[in-house]
Design a protein around this motif. Structure first.
Motif, PDB file in Angstrom:
ATOM      1  N   LEU A   1       0.860  -1.179   0.000  1.00 51.28           N
ATOM      2  CA  LEU A   1       0.000   0.000   0.000  1.00 51.28           C
ATOM      3  C   LEU A   1       0.894   1.226   0.000  1.00 51.28           C
ATOM      4  O   LEU A   1       1.883   1.280   0.731  1.00 51.28           O
ATOM      5  CB  LEU A   1      -0.882   0.049   1.252  1.00 51.28           C
ATOM      6  N   SER A   2       0.542   2.207  -0.810  1.00 48.50           N
ATOM      7  CA  SER A   2       1.287   3.464  -0.865  1.00 48.50           C
ATOM      8  C   SER A   2       0.304   4.614  -0.988  1.00 48.50           C
ATOM      9  O   SER A   2      -0.807   4.446  -1.471  1.00 48.50           O
ATOM     10  CB  SER A   2       2.240   3.485  -2.065  1.00 48.50           C
ATOM     11  N   THR A   3       0.745   5.781  -0.569  1.00 49.14           N
ATOM     12  CA  THR A   3      -0.057   6.997  -0.668  1.00 49.14           C
ATOM     13  C   THR A   3       0.525   7.888  -1.747  1.00 49.14           C
ATOM     14  O   THR A   3       1.741   8.047  -1.845  1.00 49.14           O
ATOM     15  CB  THR A   3      -0.039   7.749   0.681  1.00 49.14           C
ATOM     16  N   VAL A   4      -0.348   8.461  -2.572  1.00 52.54           N
ATOM     17  CA  VAL A   4       0.071   9.432  -3.578  1.00 52.54           C
ATOM     18  C   VAL A   4      -0.072  10.811  -2.936  1.00 52.54           C
ATOM     19  O   VAL A   4      -1.177  11.193  -2.530  1.00 52.54           O
ATOM     20  CB  VAL A   4      -0.790   9.348  -4.855  1.00 52.54           C
ATOM     21  N   PRO A   5       1.010  11.579  -2.816  1.00 48.37           N
ATOM     22  CA  PRO A   5       0.912  12.912  -2.200  1.00 48.37           C
ATOM     23  C   PRO A   5      -0.084  13.803  -2.948  1.00 48.37           C
ATOM     24  O   PRO A   5      -0.042  13.910  -4.178  1.00 48.37           O
ATOM     25  CB  PRO A   5       2.334  13.462  -2.303  1.00 48.37           C
ATOM     26  N   THR A   6      -0.973  14.447  -2.202  1.00 43.29           N
ATOM     27  CA  THR A   6      -2.012  15.263  -2.837  1.00 43.29           C
ATOM     28  C   THR A   6      -1.432  16.466  -3.583  1.00 43.29           C
ATOM     29  O   THR A   6      -1.968  16.856  -4.620  1.00 43.29           O
ATOM     30  CB  THR A   6      -3.059  15.736  -1.810  1.00 43.29           C
ATOM     31  N   GLY A   7      -0.349  17.037  -3.083  1.00 46.63           N
ATOM     32  CA  GLY A   7       0.279  18.162  -3.785  1.00 46.63           C
ATOM     33  C   GLY A   7       0.801  17.754  -5.146  1.00 46.63           C
ATOM     34  O   GLY A   7       0.631  18.475  -6.135  1.00 46.63           O
TER      35      GLY A   7
ATOM     36  N   LYS B   1       5.364   4.970   0.865  1.00 47.70           N
ATOM     37  CA  LYS B   1       4.984   3.651   1.378  1.00 47.70           C
ATOM     38  C   LYS B   1       4.048   3.763   2.575  1.00 47.70           C
ATOM     39  O   LYS B   1       4.243   4.581   3.464  1.00 47.70           O
ATOM     40  CB  LYS B   1       6.221   2.859   1.801  1.00 47.70           C
ATOM     41  N   GLY B   2       3.022   2.917   2.566  1.00 40.08           N
ATOM     42  CA  GLY B   2       2.068   2.871   3.660  1.00 40.08           C
ATOM     43  C   GLY B   2       0.946   3.887   3.515  1.00 40.08           C
ATOM     44  O   GLY B   2       0.843   4.587   2.507  1.00 40.08           O
ATOM     45  N   VAL B   3       0.108   3.936   4.537  1.00 35.91           N
ATOM     46  CA  VAL B   3      -1.028   4.858   4.583  1.00 35.91           C
ATOM     47  C   VAL B   3      -0.874   5.680   5.857  1.00 35.91           C
ATOM     48  O   VAL B   3      -1.446   5.372   6.905  1.00 35.91           O
ATOM     49  CB  VAL B   3      -2.375   4.106   4.550  1.00 35.91           C
ATOM     50  N   ALA B   4      -0.068   6.715   5.775  1.00 36.43           N
ATOM     51  CA  ALA B   4       0.271   7.530   6.946  1.00 36.43           C
ATOM     52  C   ALA B   4      -0.961   8.126   7.611  1.00 36.43           C
ATOM     53  O   ALA B   4      -0.966   8.334   8.830  1.00 36.43           O
ATOM     54  CB  ALA B   4       1.248   8.635   6.550  1.00 36.43           C
ATOM     55  N   ALA B   5      -2.023   8.369   6.870  1.00 36.27           N
ATOM     56  CA  ALA B   5      -3.228   8.975   7.444  1.00 36.27           C
ATOM     57  C   ALA B   5      -3.916   8.059   8.448  1.00 36.27           C
ATOM     58  O   ALA B   5      -4.667   8.534   9.298  1.00 36.27           O
ATOM     59  CB  ALA B   5      -4.197   9.352   6.322  1.00 36.27           C
ATOM     60  N   VAL B   6      -3.670   6.752   8.383  1.00 40.07           N
ATOM     61  CA  VAL B   6      -4.313   5.811   9.293  1.00 40.07           C
ATOM     62  C   VAL B   6      -3.610   5.766  10.645  1.00 40.07           C
ATOM     63  O   VAL B   6      -4.244   5.696  11.697  1.00 40.07           O
ATOM     64  CB  VAL B   6      -4.356   4.394   8.677  1.00 40.07           C
ATOM     65  N   VAL B   7      -2.291   5.800  10.631  1.00 35.78           N
ATOM     66  CA  VAL B   7      -1.486   5.551  11.831  1.00 35.78           C
ATOM     67  C   VAL B   7      -1.875   6.427  13.029  1.00 35.78           C
ATOM     68  O   VAL B   7      -2.077   5.907  14.129  1.00 35.78           O
ATOM     69  CB  VAL B   7       0.017   5.634  11.510  1.00 35.78           C
ATOM     70  N   PRO B   8      -2.044   7.747  12.888  1.00 33.33           N
ATOM     71  CA  PRO B   8      -2.400   8.539  14.080  1.00 33.33           C
ATOM     72  C   PRO B   8      -3.834   8.324  14.563  1.00 33.33           C
ATOM     73  O   PRO B   8      -4.192   8.765  15.653  1.00 33.33           O
ATOM     74  CB  PRO B   8      -2.198   9.988  13.629  1.00 33.33           C
ATOM     75  N   LEU B   9      -4.650   7.630  13.786  1.00 33.86           N
ATOM     76  CA  LEU B   9      -6.057   7.441  14.151  1.00 33.86           C
ATOM     77  C   LEU B   9      -6.315   6.166  14.932  1.00 33.86           C
ATOM     78  O   LEU B   9      -7.393   5.993  15.502  1.00 33.86           O
ATOM     79  CB  LEU B   9      -6.931   7.437  12.890  1.00 33.86           C
ATOM     80  N   VAL B  10      -5.363   5.243  14.962  1.00 39.97           N
ATOM     81  CA  VAL B  10      -5.600   3.945  15.591  1.00 39.97           C
ATOM     82  C   VAL B  10      -4.871   3.820  16.920  1.00 39.97           C
ATOM     83  O   VAL B  10      -3.877   4.497  17.167  1.00 39.97           O
ATOM     84  CB  VAL B  10      -5.212   2.783  14.646  1.00 39.97           C
ATOM     85  N   GLN B  11      -5.377   2.917  17.747  1.00 42.17           N
ATOM     86  CA  GLN B  11      -4.852   2.749  19.096  1.00 42.17           C
ATOM     87  C   GLN B  11      -3.849   1.613  19.207  1.00 42.17           C
ATOM     88  O   GLN B  11      -3.299   1.380  20.266  1.00 42.17           O
ATOM     89  CB  GLN B  11      -6.006   2.454  20.059  1.00 42.17           C
TER      90      GLN B  11
ATOM     91  N   THR C   1       1.605   0.759   7.634  1.00 41.81           N
ATOM     92  CA  THR C   1       2.717   1.603   8.078  1.00 41.81           C
ATOM     93  C   THR C   1       3.787   1.771   7.019  1.00 41.81           C
ATOM     94  O   THR C   1       4.595   2.694   7.090  1.00 41.81           O
ATOM     95  CB  THR C   1       3.369   1.025   9.346  1.00 41.81           C
ATOM     96  N   GLY C   2       3.829   0.860   6.037  1.00 43.08           N
ATOM     97  CA  GLY C   2       4.856   0.925   4.999  1.00 43.08           C
ATOM     98  C   GLY C   2       6.175   0.336   5.441  1.00 43.08           C
ATOM     99  O   GLY C   2       7.159   0.419   4.728  1.00 43.08           O
ATOM    100  N   VAL C   3       6.211  -0.295   6.614  1.00 41.58           N
ATOM    101  CA  VAL C   3       7.432  -0.900   7.131  1.00 41.58           C
ATOM    102  C   VAL C   3       7.413  -2.379   6.762  1.00 41.58           C
ATOM    103  O   VAL C   3       6.968  -3.221   7.518  1.00 41.58           O
ATOM    104  CB  VAL C   3       7.541  -0.725   8.663  1.00 41.58           C
ATOM    105  N   PHE C   4       7.856  -2.662   5.548  1.00 37.74           N
ATOM    106  CA  PHE C   4       7.897  -4.037   5.066  1.00 37.74           C
ATOM    107  C   PHE C   4       8.801  -4.097   3.858  1.00 37.74           C
ATOM    108  O   PHE C   4       9.099  -3.093   3.235  1.00 37.74           O
ATOM    109  CB  PHE C   4       6.495  -4.523   4.690  1.00 37.74           C
ATOM    110  N   ALA C   5       9.197  -5.286   3.519  1.00 42.00           N
ATOM    111  CA  ALA C   5       9.944  -5.486   2.280  1.00 42.00           C
ATOM    112  C   ALA C   5       8.970  -6.041   1.257  1.00 42.00           C
ATOM    113  O   ALA C   5       8.574  -5.369   0.330  1.00 42.00           O
ATOM    114  CB  ALA C   5      11.118  -6.431   2.492  1.00 42.00           C
ATOM    115  N   GLU C   6       8.553  -7.251   1.440  1.00 46.44           N
ATOM    116  CA  GLU C   6       7.557  -7.882   0.580  1.00 46.44           C
ATOM    117  C   GLU C   6       6.697  -8.741   1.479  1.00 46.44           C
ATOM    118  O   GLU C   6       7.205  -9.591   2.197  1.00 46.44           O
ATOM    119  CB  GLU C   6       8.238  -8.718  -0.505  1.00 46.44           C
ATOM    120  N   VAL C   7       5.412  -8.518   1.510  1.00 41.16           N
ATOM    121  CA  VAL C   7       4.532  -9.257   2.401  1.00 41.16           C
ATOM    122  C   VAL C   7       4.114 -10.548   1.710  1.00 41.16           C
ATOM    123  O   VAL C   7       3.693 -10.522   0.558  1.00 41.16           O
ATOM    124  CB  VAL C   7       3.293  -8.401   2.754  1.00 41.16           C
TER     125      VAL C   7
END
Length: 153
Positions: free
Chosen positions: A83-89, A119-129, A137-143
């Motif tokens: 999963l990766s995020t495309v920067p909106t800018g 890499k990852g979906v940074a918008a999710v991380v601060p929302l979860v407990q 999180t994008g912390v992976f090599a190949e799942v």
């Protein structure tokens, strides 16, 4: 991605695109810490991904700070492996401009180079407990398939 988000504690997930295209995103996630609105595009290709963005999706991105465009790379068996995020800018800079009142773009083809993706979906991380999946999180090599089954449950 819906299943991955639904597996998180303290999160409500609505797959809004299954019942309406009007929102300008596919998935709404609500948690005590805030909300996330995710437009999801998938590809089996490595490197450059080609996506189509509607005018409604683009205009939603411009007015909604909770909006994110998520690229899901799929393995040949169609299981998600990245999963990766495309920067909106960056995305906004690629969009066409209406030149006159007589013409208006409604859909745009965008080639997203791999070096643009975050890499990852940074918008999710601060929302979860809880600690989240390496896909989020994008912390992976190949799942691999076995870790996906564990992460998604």
């Amino acid at each position: 991605m819906v299943d991955l988000l639904r597996g998180l504690v303290g999160v409500a997930v609505d797959h809004v695109s299954t019942w309406s295209d009007a929102y300008g995103y596919d998935i709404a996630m609500t948690a005590a810490a805030g909300v996330g609105h995710f437009e999801v595009k998938a590809t089996v290709r490595r490197g450059q991904a080609v996506i189509y963005l509607s005018r409604n999706e683009f205009e939603t991105m411009q007015r909604d700070p909770a909006w994110s465009l998520i690229m899901v790379r799929l393995r040949p068996d169609l299981a998600p492996c990245e999963l990766s995020t495309v920067p909106t800018g960056w995305l906004a800079a690629q969009m066409p401009i209406d030149r006159t009142m007589l013409g208006r773009w409604e859909s745009c083809r965008v080639s997203v180079p791999s070096e643009v993706l975050v890499k990852g979906v940074a918008a999710v991380v601060p929302l979860v407990q809880e600690a989240t999946s390496p896909l989020l999180t994008g912390v992976f090599a190949e799942v691999n398939a076995s870790s996906l089954a564990i992460q998604g449950s």
